[in-house]
Design a protein around this motif. Structure first.
Motif, PDB file in Angstrom:
ATOM      1  N   SER A  32     -19.901  31.220  52.772  1.00 37.40           N
ATOM      2  CA  SER A  32     -20.824  30.667  53.758  1.00 37.40           C
ATOM      3  C   SER A  32     -21.164  31.734  54.798  1.00 37.40           C
ATOM      4  O   SER A  32     -20.525  32.779  54.892  1.00 37.40           O
ATOM      5  N   PHE A  33     -22.186  31.459  55.578  1.00 40.08           N
ATOM      6  CA  PHE A  33     -22.612  32.392  56.621  1.00 40.08           C
ATOM      7  C   PHE A  33     -21.478  32.651  57.606  1.00 40.08           C
ATOM      8  O   PHE A  33     -21.233  33.787  58.003  1.00 40.08           O
ATOM      9  N   MET A  36     -18.888  34.976  56.080  1.00 39.95           N
ATOM     10  CA  MET A  36     -19.363  36.362  56.035  1.00 39.95           C
ATOM     11  C   MET A  36     -19.359  36.990  57.424  1.00 39.95           C
ATOM     12  O   MET A  36     -18.986  38.149  57.603  1.00 39.95           O
ATOM     13  N   ARG A  37     -19.743  36.199  58.401  1.00 40.07           N
ATOM     14  CA  ARG A  37     -19.749  36.704  59.781  1.00 40.07           C
ATOM     15  C   ARG A  37     -18.329  37.027  60.248  1.00 40.07           C
ATOM     16  O   ARG A  37     -18.080  38.054  60.879  1.00 40.07           O
ATOM     17  N   ALA A  38     -17.394  36.154  59.909  1.00 41.36           N
ATOM     18  CA  ALA A  38     -15.995  36.390  60.272  1.00 41.36           C
ATOM     19  C   ALA A  38     -15.459  37.632  59.573  1.00 41.36           C
ATOM     20  O   ALA A  38     -14.725  38.429  60.171  1.00 41.36           O
ATOM     21  N   ARG A  39     -15.833  37.827  58.311  1.00 42.32           N
ATOM     22  CA  ARG A  39     -15.396  39.014  57.576  1.00 42.32           C
ATOM     23  C   ARG A  39     -15.946  40.287  58.207  1.00 42.32           C
ATOM     24  O   ARG A  39     -15.234  41.279  58.365  1.00 42.32           O
ATOM     25  N   MET A  40     -17.218  40.251  58.619  1.00 40.80           N
ATOM     26  CA  MET A  40     -17.826  41.421  59.263  1.00 40.80           C
ATOM     27  C   MET A  40     -17.156  41.724  60.603  1.00 40.80           C
ATOM     28  O   MET A  40     -16.910  42.883  60.934  1.00 40.80           O
TER      29      MET A  40
END
Length: 71
Positions: A32-33, A36-40
């Motif tokens: 999910s968005f 992905m944001r947390a991973r970045m």
């Protein structure tokens, strides 16, 4: 009857699982968005941490060699 079949096959968790450990139909999932944001964010934080650690080691090396910056 289905309950007995489940036990004969080795339980509910074991049914349909291949060598990868995932059930049928769950090959690859699009993150999910928010994931992905947390991973970045995590990757950026790790990069900053490594950068800071490298600076600390460089400064320690300069200090050991007696090349400490004034100020």
């Amino acid at each position: 009857m289905r309950l007995l079949e489940r036990f004969r096959r080795g339980g509910r968790d074991a049914a349909g699982r291949g060598p990868g450990g995932r059930g049928r139909g769950q090959g690859s999932r699009t993150p999910s968005f928010g994931e992905m944001r947390a991973r970045m964010r995590t990757e950026r934080a790790e990069a900053r941490l490594l950068e800071t650690e490298a600076k600390i080691h460089q400064e320690a090396a300069r200090y050991r060699l007696g090349r400490r910056r004034a100020g």
